[in-house]
Design a protein around this motif. Structure first.
Motif, PDB file in Angstrom:
ATOM      1  N   THR A  12       5.613  10.190 -23.957  1.00 20.88           N
ATOM      2  CA  THR A  12       6.854   9.424 -23.904  1.00 20.88           C
ATOM      3  C   THR A  12       7.622   9.853 -22.662  1.00 20.88           C
ATOM      4  OG1 THR A  12       6.925   9.307 -26.313  1.00 20.88           O
ATOM      5  CG2 THR A  12       8.959   8.784 -25.140  1.00 20.88           C
ATOM      6  N   LEU A  13       7.956   8.862 -21.834  1.00 25.25           N
ATOM      7  CA  LEU A  13       8.735   9.079 -20.612  1.00 25.25           C
ATOM      8  C   LEU A  13       9.974   8.213 -20.700  1.00 25.25           C
ATOM      9  CD1 LEU A  13       5.747   8.549 -18.174  1.00 25.25           C
ATOM     10  CD2 LEU A  13       6.821  10.734 -18.613  1.00 25.25           C
ATOM     11  N   SER A  14      11.122   8.827 -20.697  1.00 22.12           N
ATOM     12  CA  SER A  14      12.378   8.071 -20.768  1.00 22.12           C
ATOM     13  C   SER A  14      12.336   7.034 -21.889  1.00 22.12           C
ATOM     14  CB  SER A  14      12.671   7.391 -19.425  1.00 22.12           C
ATOM     15  OG  SER A  14      12.728   8.349 -18.399  1.00 22.12           O
ATOM     16  N   GLN A  15      11.867   7.441 -23.049  1.00 16.32           N
ATOM     17  CA  GLN A  15      11.795   6.629 -24.261  1.00 16.32           C
ATOM     18  C   GLN A  15      10.749   5.510 -24.191  1.00 16.32           C
ATOM     19  OE1 GLN A  15      15.740   5.414 -25.444  1.00 16.32           O
ATOM     20  NE2 GLN A  15      16.588   7.418 -24.996  1.00 16.32           N
ATOM     21  N   HIS A  16       9.812   5.602 -23.265  1.00 13.04           N
ATOM     22  CA  HIS A  16       8.741   4.612 -23.133  1.00 13.04           C
ATOM     23  C   HIS A  16       7.405   5.320 -23.321  1.00 13.04           C
ATOM     24  CE1 HIS A  16      11.460   1.464 -21.843  1.00 13.04           C
ATOM     25  NE2 HIS A  16      12.053   2.392 -21.102  1.00 13.04           N
ATOM     26  N   GLU A  17       6.586   4.781 -24.231  1.00 12.94           N
ATOM     27  CA  GLU A  17       5.362   5.453 -24.645  1.00 12.94           C
ATOM     28  C   GLU A  17       4.112   4.876 -23.987  1.00 12.94           C
ATOM     29  OE1 GLU A  17       4.581   7.272 -28.877  1.00 12.94           O
ATOM     30  OE2 GLU A  17       3.904   5.181 -28.883  1.00 12.94           O
ATOM     31  N   LEU A  18       3.090   5.735 -23.857  1.00 15.15           N
ATOM     32  CA  LEU A  18       1.766   5.331 -23.422  1.00 15.15           C
ATOM     33  C   LEU A  18       0.748   6.212 -24.120  1.00 15.15           C
ATOM     34  CD1 LEU A  18       0.668   7.162 -20.380  1.00 15.15           C
ATOM     35  CD2 LEU A  18       3.112   6.737 -20.422  1.00 15.15           C
ATOM     36  N   LEU A  19      -0.483   5.735 -24.212  1.00 18.47           N
ATOM     37  CA  LEU A  19      -1.570   6.472 -24.850  1.00 18.47           C
ATOM     38  C   LEU A  19      -2.598   6.854 -23.791  1.00 18.47           C
ATOM     39  CD1 LEU A  19      -3.253   7.467 -27.316  1.00 18.47           C
ATOM     40  CD2 LEU A  19      -4.155   5.134 -27.480  1.00 18.47           C
ATOM     41  N   VAL A  20      -2.993   8.133 -23.798  1.00 22.54           N
ATOM     42  CA  VAL A  20      -4.036   8.612 -22.889  1.00 22.54           C
ATOM     43  C   VAL A  20      -5.152   9.214 -23.742  1.00 22.54           C
ATOM     44  CG1 VAL A  20      -4.618  10.195 -21.010  1.00 22.54           C
ATOM     45  CG2 VAL A  20      -2.364   9.089 -21.056  1.00 22.54           C
ATOM     46  N   GLN A  21      -6.382   8.711 -23.496  1.00 22.39           N
ATOM     47  CA  GLN A  21      -7.576   9.204 -24.180  1.00 22.39           C
ATOM     48  C   GLN A  21      -8.529   9.726 -23.114  1.00 22.39           C
ATOM     49  OE1 GLN A  21      -7.870   6.224 -27.873  1.00 22.39           O
ATOM     50  NE2 GLN A  21      -8.444   5.252 -25.971  1.00 22.39           N
ATOM     51  N   GLU A  22      -9.045  10.935 -23.316  1.00 24.16           N
ATOM     52  CA  GLU A  22      -9.904  11.565 -22.319  1.00 24.16           C
ATOM     53  C   GLU A  22     -11.183  12.063 -22.980  1.00 24.16           C
ATOM     54  OE1 GLU A  22      -6.206  13.425 -19.748  1.00 24.16           O
ATOM     55  OE2 GLU A  22      -6.703  14.225 -21.731  1.00 24.16           O
ATOM     56  N   LEU A  23     -12.303  11.757 -22.357  1.00 21.61           N
ATOM     57  CA  LEU A  23     -13.595  12.227 -22.835  1.00 21.61           C
ATOM     58  C   LEU A  23     -14.165  13.215 -21.828  1.00 21.61           C
ATOM     59  CD1 LEU A  23     -15.204   8.944 -24.198  1.00 21.61           C
ATOM     60  CD2 LEU A  23     -13.745  10.586 -25.363  1.00 21.61           C
ATOM     61  N   TYR A  24     -14.683  14.315 -22.348  1.00 18.96           N
ATOM     62  CA  TYR A  24     -15.208  15.388 -21.517  1.00 18.96           C
ATOM     63  C   TYR A  24     -16.697  15.159 -21.297  1.00 18.96           C
ATOM     64  CZ  TYR A  24     -10.769  17.734 -22.247  1.00 18.96           C
ATOM     65  OH  TYR A  24      -9.438  18.049 -22.249  1.00 18.96           O
ATOM     66  N   CYS A  64     -16.641  14.276 -14.463  1.00 22.56           N
ATOM     67  CA  CYS A  64     -16.328  15.315 -15.454  1.00 22.56           C
ATOM     68  C   CYS A  64     -15.461  14.819 -16.604  1.00 22.56           C
ATOM     69  CB  CYS A  64     -15.638  16.493 -14.770  1.00 22.56           C
ATOM     70  SG  CYS A  64     -16.745  17.397 -13.672  1.00 22.56           S
ATOM     71  N   ILE A  65     -14.559  13.893 -16.329  1.00 23.03           N
ATOM     72  CA  ILE A  65     -13.652  13.368 -17.351  1.00 23.03           C
ATOM     73  C   ILE A  65     -13.580  11.859 -17.206  1.00 23.03           C
ATOM     74  CG2 ILE A  65     -11.280  13.318 -18.246  1.00 23.03           C
ATOM     75  CD1 ILE A  65     -12.477  16.080 -18.597  1.00 23.03           C
ATOM     76  N   TYR A  66     -13.709  11.165 -18.322  1.00 23.08           N
ATOM     77  CA  TYR A  66     -13.448   9.726 -18.372  1.00 23.08           C
ATOM     78  C   TYR A  66     -12.110   9.579 -19.088  1.00 23.08           C
ATOM     79  CZ  TYR A  66     -13.477   4.994 -20.227  1.00 23.08           C
ATOM     80  OH  TYR A  66     -13.124   3.722 -20.568  1.00 23.08           O
ATOM     81  N   ALA A  67     -11.168   8.886 -18.476  1.00 23.13           N
ATOM     82  CA  ALA A  67      -9.845   8.706 -19.088  1.00 23.13           C
ATOM     83  C   ALA A  67      -9.542   7.226 -19.237  1.00 23.13           C
ATOM     84  CB  ALA A  67      -8.770   9.379 -18.243  1.00 23.13           C
ATOM     85  N   GLN A  68      -9.021   6.889 -20.399  1.00 23.96           N
ATOM     86  CA  GLN A  68      -8.628   5.517 -20.717  1.00 23.96           C
ATOM     87  C   GLN A  68      -7.176   5.567 -21.174  1.00 23.96           C
ATOM     88  OE1 GLN A  68     -10.059   3.622 -24.437  1.00 23.96           O
ATOM     89  NE2 GLN A  68     -11.129   2.211 -23.061  1.00 23.96           N
ATOM     90  N   SER A  69      -6.318   4.842 -20.476  1.00 19.94           N
ATOM     91  CA  SER A  69      -4.889   4.834 -20.797  1.00 19.94           C
ATOM     92  C   SER A  69      -4.443   3.424 -21.143  1.00 19.94           C
ATOM     93  CB  SER A  69      -4.068   5.340 -19.612  1.00 19.94           C
ATOM     94  OG  SER A  69      -4.500   6.616 -19.216  1.00 19.94           O
ATOM     95  N   PHE A  70      -3.561   3.332 -22.127  1.00 20.33           N
ATOM     96  CA  PHE A  70      -2.953   2.067 -22.522  1.00 20.33           C
ATOM     97  C   PHE A  70      -1.446   2.183 -22.359  1.00 20.33           C
ATOM     98  CE2 PHE A  70      -6.886   2.124 -25.004  1.00 20.33           C
ATOM     99  CZ  PHE A  70      -7.368   0.845 -24.795  1.00 20.33           C
ATOM    100  N   LEU A  71      -0.860   1.202 -21.687  1.00 20.12           N
ATOM    101  CA  LEU A  71       0.583   1.177 -21.472  1.00 20.12           C
ATOM    102  C   LEU A  71       1.088  -0.189 -21.919  1.00 20.12           C
ATOM    103  CD1 LEU A  71      -0.961   2.644 -18.911  1.00 20.12           C
ATOM    104  CD2 LEU A  71       1.368   2.989 -18.175  1.00 20.12           C
ATOM    105  N   PRO A  72       2.023  -0.235 -22.886  1.00 21.63           N
ATOM    106  CA  PRO A  72       2.558  -1.531 -23.284  1.00 21.63           C
ATOM    107  C   PRO A  72       3.337  -2.163 -22.133  1.00 21.63           C
ATOM    108  CG  PRO A  72       3.832   0.235 -24.281  1.00 21.63           C
ATOM    109  CD  PRO A  72       2.661   0.870 -23.585  1.00 21.63           C
TER     110      PRO A  72
END
Length: 177
Positions: free
Chosen positions: A155-167, A86-94
């Motif tokens: 942003t969690l405790s001043q640390h960022e990540l990107l989440v991309q989700e396709l339906y 149902c959902i494809y998710a791609q996350s990037f974390l530095p």
């Protein structure tokens, strides 16, 4: 360019504007402010997660500039209801986010949302939406019809990540259109 073949969905025409002509139910799902995992689980259907890939990569150039680092973690998952993707998710974390928030590196088949939406210092950027033309190919899913997607920075405790989700198309079986 990168160590790994990844779907370059970050290259879409992302916008904070609401798309014209989109069905209200799709817009409601795309603009979901809470955990998408939790919303899927509330459908009452059997929820599962397929970890497609999680590995250290050279980040795309726009993220290298944003995060001032060249390396990070790529996590790709498919969220399923009743065994239907149902959902494809791609996350990037530095790399510095992974170092500071170690549980993110060891999630395995646990949804990212189960961790981030329990954190007290969570903030989220505006949700951006994109329309993907027929023909996009995603790992493990093949070539797909037209899709809607969303992305946002957390942003969690001043640390960022990107989440991309396709339906994905099967989601229509589980929501009211």
């Amino acid at each position: 360019m990168n160590d790994v073949d990844m779907a370059p969905i970050w290259q879409a025409n992302w916008s904070e504007n609401k798309p014209e002509g989109i069905a209200p139910i799709w817009l409601d799902w795309l603009l979901e402010a809470g955990s998408l995992t939790a919303r899927l689980q509330r459908t009452g259907r059997a929820f599962s997660l397929n970890l497609v890939r999680q590995q250290d990569i050279e980040l795309p150039a726009f993220l290298q500039q944003r995060w001032h680092t060249g390396r990070g973690l790529l996590r790709e998952v498919v969220l399923l209801l009743d065994q239907q993707p149902c959902i494809y998710a791609q996350s990037f974390l530095p790399d510095h986010t992974v170092s500071a928030l170690q549980p993110l590196a060891t999630l395995g088949a646990v949804p990212l949302g189960h961790y981030i939406f329990t954190q007290p210092e969570l903030s989220r950027s505006a949700i951006e939406i994109a329309d993907f033309a027929e023909g996009l190919q995603l790992p493990g899913l093949g070539v797909l019809p037209q899709l809607w997607g969303r992305r946002s920075y957390f942003t969690l405790s001043q640390h960022e990540l990107l989440v991309q989700e396709l339906y994905l198309p099967a989601l229509t079986e589980f929501i009211r259109i």
